[in-house]
Design a protein around this motif. Structure first.
Motif, mmCIF file in Angstrom:
data_model
loop_
_atom_site.group_PDB
_atom_site.id
_atom_site.type_symbol
_atom_site.label_atom_id
_atom_site.label_comp_id
_atom_site.label_asym_id
_atom_site.label_seq_id
_atom_site.Cartn_x
_atom_site.Cartn_y
_atom_site.Cartn_z
ATOM 1 N N ALA A 198 63.900 -1.178 -2.840
ATOM 2 C CA ALA A 198 63.402 0.274 -2.765
ATOM 3 C C ALA A 198 61.878 0.468 -2.843
ATOM 4 C CB ALA A 198 64.065 1.028 -3.930
ATOM 5 N N ASN A 199 61.467 -0.711 -3.665
ATOM 6 C CA ASN A 199 59.757 -0.239 -3.888
ATOM 7 C C ASN A 199 59.187 -0.806 -2.618
ATOM 8 O OD1 ASN A 199 60.265 -2.971 -4.299
ATOM 9 N ND2 ASN A 199 59.378 -3.174 -6.635
ATOM 10 N N ALA A 200 59.732 -1.625 -1.546
ATOM 11 C CA ALA A 200 59.195 -2.230 -0.802
ATOM 12 C C ALA A 200 59.509 -1.550 0.794
ATOM 13 C CB ALA A 200 59.522 -3.592 -0.197
ATOM 14 N N SER A 201 60.247 -0.502 0.681
ATOM 15 C CA SER A 201 60.672 0.048 1.753
ATOM 16 C C SER A 201 59.607 0.893 2.591
ATOM 17 C CB SER A 201 61.940 1.321 1.491
ATOM 18 O OG SER A 201 61.292 2.158 0.768
ATOM 19 N N ASP A 202 58.521 1.475 1.758
ATOM 20 C CA ASP A 202 57.613 2.276 2.485
ATOM 21 C C ASP A 202 56.649 1.370 3.300
ATOM 22 O OD1 ASP A 202 58.394 4.268 1.366
ATOM 23 O OD2 ASP A 202 57.066 4.365 -0.255
ATOM 24 N N THR A 203 56.564 -0.158 2.981
ATOM 25 C CA THR A 203 55.600 -1.154 3.501
ATOM 26 C C THR A 203 56.263 -1.775 4.695
ATOM 27 O OG1 THR A 203 56.262 -2.789 2.154
ATOM 28 C CG2 THR A 203 54.317 -1.163 1.604
ATOM 29 N N PHE A 204 57.717 -1.525 5.035
ATOM 30 C CA PHE A 204 58.428 -2.199 5.989
ATOM 31 C C PHE A 204 57.921 -1.695 7.411
ATOM 32 C CE2 PHE A 204 61.896 -2.521 9.109
ATOM 33 C CZ PHE A 204 62.010 -3.980 8.975
ATOM 34 N N ARG A 205 57.700 -2.710 8.140
ATOM 35 C CA ARG A 205 57.314 -2.375 9.797
ATOM 36 C C ARG A 205 58.397 -3.050 10.637
ATOM 37 N NH1 ARG A 205 54.991 0.248 6.991
ATOM 38 N NH2 ARG A 205 52.730 0.406 6.805
ATOM 39 N N ASN A 206 58.789 -2.067 11.585
ATOM 40 C CA ASN A 206 59.787 -2.415 12.820
ATOM 41 C C ASN A 206 59.470 -3.668 13.412
ATOM 42 O OD1 ASN A 206 61.402 -0.212 11.675
ATOM 43 N ND2 ASN A 206 60.655 1.172 13.149
#
Length: 250
Positions: free
Chosen positions: A49-57
């Motif tokens: 949950a704390n890494a979802s904002d930094t995920f890149r497609n």
């Protein structure tokens, strides 16, 4: 394209909906019909949950983060499915199971692995549609999903809790009452059985001492024969003697 659909755990009761290593998701039916074609694939992105904002497609399938890199990249992609499997006309199963494949962890990342989740999380997920030239459409991120925590053996107290004095006193009283009730019941049953045996014994003795007196029948006296009768052999009765007939003439 960013779609309005938000993945979620089924709200209805479901066995094993959320476990210590897996969770269930609703199928994204009718979500990608307007943005994909038969050659496209839909992936599930799983991230802490704390890494979802930094995920890149990823720009292509070759750049898809595998399950084995979750401890370092904090995200991975799995459950690659043809887009037509989620169309409105396609028959679908009830739910998707995230983390349900226990045998794919050692295959070296050749195929997308759906291995067990290593920690309670929380996790967030989204669906991503990819074509030959990269991403085409994606859903929004789900709300945080927290898995069940396994009970640690060190958290279990091996020593039983002591009972309070009130509990001990009540237990003793109930035990005494139970014993007294059992004695009373056995005494009542014994009295009934003993009385029944006594009545049977009295009836047997009275029958044994009871005597019966038969009537005395005097023997029959011989009856005198009528005059002029003499007895014939037994069974032929009596008959009167005939007078002698006249002598035949010479």
């Amino acid at each position: 394209a960013l779609l309005a659909y938000v993945p979620r755990v089924p709200p209805t009761a479901l066995p094993g909906k959320v476990t210590a290593t897996t969770f269930a998701l609703e199928m994204p039916c009718c979500v990608f019909d307007q943005d994909t074609n038969a050659s496209d694939a839909v992936w599930l992105v799983v991230a802490f949950a704390n890494a979802s904002d930094t995920f890149r497609n990823p720009p292509s399938r070759a750049d898809v983060p595998p399950y084995e890199r979750l401890p370092t990249t904090h995200s991975y992609m799995t459950l690659e499915t043809v887009a037509t499997a989620y169309s409105c006309s396609a028959p679908s199963t009830a739910v998707l199971r995230v983390g349900g494949d226990t045998a794919c962890g050692g295959q070296g990342g050749r195929d997308p692995c759906n291995g067990p989740l290593p920690s309670p999380g929380p996790y967030r997920v989204k669906f991503l549609a990819m074509g030959c030239h990269g991403p085409k459409a994606e859903t929004r991120w789900s709300d945080p999903i927290l898995l069940r925590r396994a009970t640690s053996l060190t958290a279990i107290d091996p020593t039983p809790k002591r009972r309070g004095s009130d509990v001990v006193i009540i237990t003793c009283i109930l035990t005494s009452l139970g014993a007294a009730l059992a004695v009373a019941v056995l005494g009542a049953v014994g009295t009934v059985v003993w009385g029944s045996l006594c009545r049977q014994d009295l009836g047997t003795s009275a029958f044994a001492h009871r005597s019966y007196r038969t009537h005395h029948i005097p023997p029959a006296l011989p009856q005198p024969l009528p005059p002029g009768c003499r007895c014939s052999p037994p069974g032929l009765g009596c008959f009167a003697p005939r007078p002698p007939g006249p002598c035949p003439g010479k």
